[in-house]
Design an enzyme around this catalytic site. Structure first.
Site, mmCIF file in Angstrom:
data_model
loop_
_atom_site.group_PDB
_atom_site.id
_atom_site.type_symbol
_atom_site.label_atom_id
_atom_site.label_comp_id
_atom_site.label_asym_id
_atom_site.label_seq_id
_atom_site.Cartn_x
_atom_site.Cartn_y
_atom_site.Cartn_z
ATOM 1 N N LYS A 22 -10.543 -7.187 -12.364
ATOM 2 C CA LYS A 22 -9.424 -7.703 -11.695
ATOM 3 C C LYS A 22 -10.139 -7.960 -9.792
ATOM 4 O O LYS A 22 -9.816 -8.786 -9.493
ATOM 5 C CB LYS A 22 -8.645 -7.223 -11.536
ATOM 6 C CG LYS A 22 -6.535 -7.419 -11.119
ATOM 7 C CD LYS A 22 -5.771 -6.432 -11.298
ATOM 8 C CE LYS A 22 -5.718 -5.151 -10.523
ATOM 9 N NZ LYS A 22 -5.675 -4.877 -9.187
ATOM 10 N N ASN A 23 -10.678 -6.513 -9.797
ATOM 11 C CA ASN A 23 -10.835 -6.038 -8.514
ATOM 12 C C ASN A 23 -11.698 -6.854 -8.080
ATOM 13 O O ASN A 23 -12.241 -6.295 -6.126
ATOM 14 C CB ASN A 23 -10.732 -4.482 -8.004
ATOM 15 C CG ASN A 23 -9.092 -4.191 -8.514
ATOM 16 O OD1 ASN A 23 -8.451 -4.677 -8.597
ATOM 17 N ND2 ASN A 23 -8.804 -2.781 -8.702
ATOM 18 N N CYS A 117 3.610 0.193 -1.076
ATOM 19 C CA CYS A 117 4.027 -0.275 -2.949
ATOM 20 C C CYS A 117 4.168 1.409 -3.593
ATOM 21 O O CYS A 117 4.157 2.336 -3.030
ATOM 22 C CB CYS A 117 2.846 -0.458 -3.327
ATOM 23 S SG CYS A 117 1.661 0.500 -3.695
ATOM 24 N N ARG A 122 -0.141 2.447 2.015
ATOM 25 C CA ARG A 122 -1.031 1.418 1.856
ATOM 26 C C ARG A 122 -1.324 0.526 3.034
ATOM 27 O O ARG A 122 -1.597 -0.267 3.133
ATOM 28 C CB ARG A 122 -1.095 0.431 0.703
ATOM 29 C CG ARG A 122 -1.123 1.420 -0.632
ATOM 30 C CD ARG A 122 -1.118 1.193 -1.905
ATOM 31 N NE ARG A 122 -1.892 0.292 -2.535
ATOM 32 C CZ ARG A 122 -2.196 -0.535 -2.949
ATOM 33 N NH1 ARG A 122 -1.857 -0.655 -4.091
ATOM 34 N NH2 ARG A 122 -3.954 -0.771 -3.542
ATOM 35 N N ASP A 306 -8.238 5.212 -10.379
ATOM 36 C CA ASP A 306 -7.800 4.254 -10.988
ATOM 37 C C ASP A 306 -7.937 4.785 -12.503
ATOM 38 O O ASP A 306 -7.519 3.861 -13.283
ATOM 39 C CB ASP A 306 -7.989 2.727 -11.154
ATOM 40 C CG ASP A 306 -8.276 1.693 -9.470
ATOM 41 O OD1 ASP A 306 -8.704 0.856 -9.262
ATOM 42 O OD2 ASP A 306 -7.182 2.724 -8.498
ATOM 43 N N ARG A 398 -0.588 -6.844 -14.935
ATOM 44 C CA ARG A 398 -1.038 -7.557 -13.665
ATOM 45 C C ARG A 398 -2.414 -6.610 -14.093
ATOM 46 O O ARG A 398 -3.210 -6.873 -13.168
ATOM 47 C CB ARG A 398 -0.779 -6.268 -12.950
ATOM 48 C CG ARG A 398 0.834 -7.231 -12.219
ATOM 49 C CD ARG A 398 1.222 -5.847 -11.488
ATOM 50 N NE ARG A 398 0.281 -6.401 -9.745
ATOM 51 C CZ ARG A 398 0.128 -6.099 -8.580
ATOM 52 N NH1 ARG A 398 1.262 -5.048 -8.621
ATOM 53 N NH2 ARG A 398 -0.215 -6.011 -8.201
HETATM 54 C C1 EPZ Z 1 -8.876 -1.118 -3.736
HETATM 55 O O1 EPZ Z 1 -7.436 -1.033 -2.809
HETATM 56 C C2 EPZ Z 1 -8.242 -1.573 -5.344
HETATM 57 N N1 EPZ Z 1 -7.317 -3.328 -5.354
HETATM 58 C C3 EPZ Z 1 -7.036 -0.702 -5.666
HETATM 59 O O2 EPZ Z 1 -7.074 -0.932 -7.077
HETATM 60 C C4 EPZ Z 1 -8.006 1.091 -5.608
HETATM 61 O O3 EPZ Z 1 -7.227 1.994 -6.066
HETATM 62 C C5 EPZ Z 1 -7.997 1.074 -4.880
HETATM 63 O O4 EPZ Z 1 -9.321 -0.007 -4.101
HETATM 64 C C6 EPZ Z 1 -9.286 2.978 -4.441
HETATM 65 O O5 EPZ Z 1 -9.793 1.982 -4.789
HETATM 66 C C7 EPZ Z 1 -7.722 -4.457 -5.386
HETATM 67 O O6 EPZ Z 1 -9.272 -3.866 -5.195
HETATM 68 C C8 EPZ Z 1 -7.801 -5.388 -5.472
HETATM 69 P P1 EPZ Z 1 -8.631 0.729 -0.559
HETATM 70 P P2 EPZ Z 1 -6.799 -1.359 -1.690
HETATM 71 O O7 EPZ Z 1 -8.091 0.536 0.887
HETATM 72 O O8 EPZ Z 1 -8.700 -1.936 -0.698
HETATM 73 C C9 EPZ Z 1 -6.494 3.732 2.751
HETATM 74 C C10 EPZ Z 1 -5.459 -0.981 -9.314
HETATM 75 O O9 EPZ Z 1 -4.905 -0.365 -9.882
HETATM 76 N N2 EPZ Z 1 -6.523 2.782 3.986
HETATM 77 O O10 EPZ Z 1 -10.156 0.980 -0.705
HETATM 78 O O11 EPZ Z 1 -5.560 -1.211 -0.943
HETATM 79 C C11 EPZ Z 1 -4.982 3.709 1.802
HETATM 80 O O12 EPZ Z 1 -3.914 3.970 2.248
HETATM 81 C C12 EPZ Z 1 -5.932 -0.786 -7.596
HETATM 82 O O13 EPZ Z 1 -6.158 -1.775 -9.456
HETATM 83 C C13 EPZ Z 1 -6.252 3.044 5.544
HETATM 84 O O14 EPZ Z 1 -5.282 4.321 5.629
HETATM 85 O O15 EPZ Z 1 -7.470 0.448 -1.287
HETATM 86 C C14 EPZ Z 1 -5.499 4.729 0.953
HETATM 87 O O16 EPZ Z 1 -5.487 6.035 1.118
HETATM 88 C C15 EPZ Z 1 -4.455 -0.232 -7.465
HETATM 89 N N3 EPZ Z 1 -5.944 2.216 6.278
HETATM 90 C C16 EPZ Z 1 -7.291 4.666 0.791
HETATM 91 O O17 EPZ Z 1 -7.442 4.112 2.326
HETATM 92 C C17 EPZ Z 1 -6.724 0.546 5.883
HETATM 93 O O18 EPZ Z 1 -6.616 -0.391 6.584
HETATM 94 C C18 EPZ Z 1 -8.284 3.849 0.161
HETATM 95 O O19 EPZ Z 1 -7.605 2.355 0.841
HETATM 96 C C19 EPZ Z 1 -6.767 0.422 4.657
HETATM 97 C C20 EPZ Z 1 -6.580 1.998 3.423
#
Ligand code: EPZ
Length: 419
Positions: A22-23, A117, A122, A306, A398
């Site tokens: 998915k990701n 969410c 996020r 995850d 999802r």
């Molecule tokens: C990706 O989400 C995945 N989704 C998530 O999978 C996964 O849990 C996550 O990476 C961490 O591995 C997809 O790839 C579609 P992040 P993402 O940006 O990119 C902070 C699932 O279950 N952050 O790596 O949204 C954020 O708050 C989903 O398949 C900022 O502060 O996660 C978090 O604490 C859930 N500012 C940390 O970084 C930003 O601009 C990591 O988030 C972006 C992120």
């Protein structure tokens, strides 16, 4: 809303074929907005999030055709709208991934802010910061990110937090920018690498994907190509935990074992015997009760966030005391409260769950709150004595393709109760 009914207690046994990730599929679908011609994607999983992304791309003007239900053709040549509307983005925050491609190729994008969410706030501040560094004019108004740029130019961007989609969005913005971009503290996830490999096939010049420094030389145009989406490491890990939690033997096929090292280490520590082939993994926990393990999530290649909910369920029935520490998201323990209702002996303290394993859980009606929490409840239901009804199964759909079919193949007593 659909529910899943699970009659627990049977040890799973057999093989499942893992679907595309998915990701990886979501960012690669967004990347289909970049080239001059059509892309052909294979091994795209049939998931609600993919359906949502296809709807979004069609709304933007891409023409999408499913060939024999397996190959997805995306033709961006009629793209004429540059907006990701709230009603779509609120159902799937990964819609923000069209921001980089739209801005990089068409010079404009109006993308609804994803909002928080269930698992956390996020924010997308890093996405915006990086695009501004590349020269985009971005204002946040009426809940939308309104971005404009005649042409992006290369920049050196340091992400203060490792962000998977942040890295992906900036990579997709940089491939058509003028000059060189460097992304420091980049995410190293295999899905980032799969996106980079797709962009490379299209003619992008990218070095260092998979390391924490990614260097991109902007080019003038990109070409449509064929790409097969890499297998889903989280789906793989989830089915392996299903084998472990039920004391069975499960083999996952069409996967990439090298993407699951941290998870396989923890499953071995829990007492599972693991065999690995070039594209398969077999777990054997027959006749064994798992031992409790300590897990701490962190960006790849460390233990993936995850997979923490799934291990929370495993620890619930394991021998001994185990701790799960979540360092990525601020609120990713909703499954813990539902596991308690099934008899788990655990407490949450800040970003940690401490559980003392019980001999067995008891089936109960439970409610899913997010994608991986719902997987955790399904796993607990497989191990519990009695019947578990998991409500709000749209969360599961999802991220897991045909979960009840694949689990039934492994001998689980599970069926979907349509609304
Ligand atoms: C990706 O989400 C995945 N989704 C998530 O999978 C996964 O849990 C996550 O990476 C961490 O591995 C997809 O790839 C579609 P992040 P993402 O940006 O990119 C902070 C699932 O279950 N952050 O790596 O949204 C954020 O708050 C989903 O398949 C900022 O502060 O996660 C978090 O604490 C859930 N500012 C940390 O970084 C930003 O601009 C990591 O988030 C972006 C992120």
């Amino acid at each position: 809303m659909d529910r899943l009914e699970i009659i627990g207690g049977s040890a799973l046994s057999g093989e499942v074929r893992i679907s595309g990730a998915k990701n990886a599929a979501l960012p690669i679908l967004a990347a289909c907005l970049l080239p001059e011609g059509p892309m052909i994607l294979e091994n795209v999983p049939h998931l609600n999030d993919v359906t949502t992304t296809v709807k979004l791309l069609r709304r933007i003007g891409a023409e999408i055709t499913f060939h024999d239900g397996v190959r997805l053709e995306v033709d961006p040549s009629r793209v004429a709208h540059f907006e990701a509307p709230y009603e779509l983005v609120k159902t799937m925050r990964a819609s923000v991934l069209v921001l980089g491609p739209l801005l990089g190729r068409y010079g404009r994008a109006d993308v609804s802010l994803p909002g928080g969410c269930a698992i956390g706030a996020r924010p997308v501040n890093l996405h915006v910061m990086g695009l501004r560094a590349m020269g985009a004019e971005i204002s946040i108004e009426n809940g939308y990110i309104r971005a404009r740029a005649k042409r992006l130019y290369g920049a050196r961007i340091v992400l203060d937090t490792v962000s998977v989609t942040g890295t992906e969005n900036l990579m997709m913005a940089a491939v058509l920018a003028k000059g060189e971009s460097v992304i420091e503290n980049a995410a190293r996830e295999p899905e980032v690498v799969d996106l980079a490999e797709t962009l490379g096939k299209m003619g992008a010049v990218i070095e260092g994907a998979g390391t924490n420094t990614i260097r991109i030389q902007g080019v003038e145009t990109l070409q449509g190509v064929n790409h097969s989406v890499l297998p889903d490491r989280i789906e793989s890990g989830t089915y392996l935990v299903a084998g472990a939690i039920t004391g069975g033997r499960v083999r996952v096929n069409r996967t990439r074992p090298e993407h699951l090292e941290a998870v396989l280490d923890k499953l071995s520590e829990a007492g599972a015997s693991i065999q690995v082939g070039p594209d398969w993994i077999e777990l054997d926990m027959r006749g064994e009760r798992p031992r409790a393990v300590d897990v701490r999530t962190a960006p790849y290649p460390a233990f993936p966030t995850d997979m923490q909910a799934q291990f929370c369920a495993l620890n619930a029935i394991a021998a001994g005391t185990g701790t799960i520490t979540e360092t990525i998201f601020e609120n990713r323990f909703m499954h813990a409260l539902e596991l308690q209702r099934m008899g788990a002996d655990l407490v949450t303290k800040g970003n940690m769950v401490v559980s003392r394993g019980v001999k067995h859980l008891t089936g109960a009606p439970v409610m899913a709150t997010d994608l991986r929490a719902s997987a955790s409840l399904v796993l607990a239901g497989l191990a519990a004595k009695g019947v578990t009804i998991v409500d709000r199964v749209y969360h599961v759909d999802r991220g897991y393709e045909r979960i009840e079919e694949k689990l039934s193949q492994l001998g689980a007593e599970i069926r979907r109760l349509p609304d």
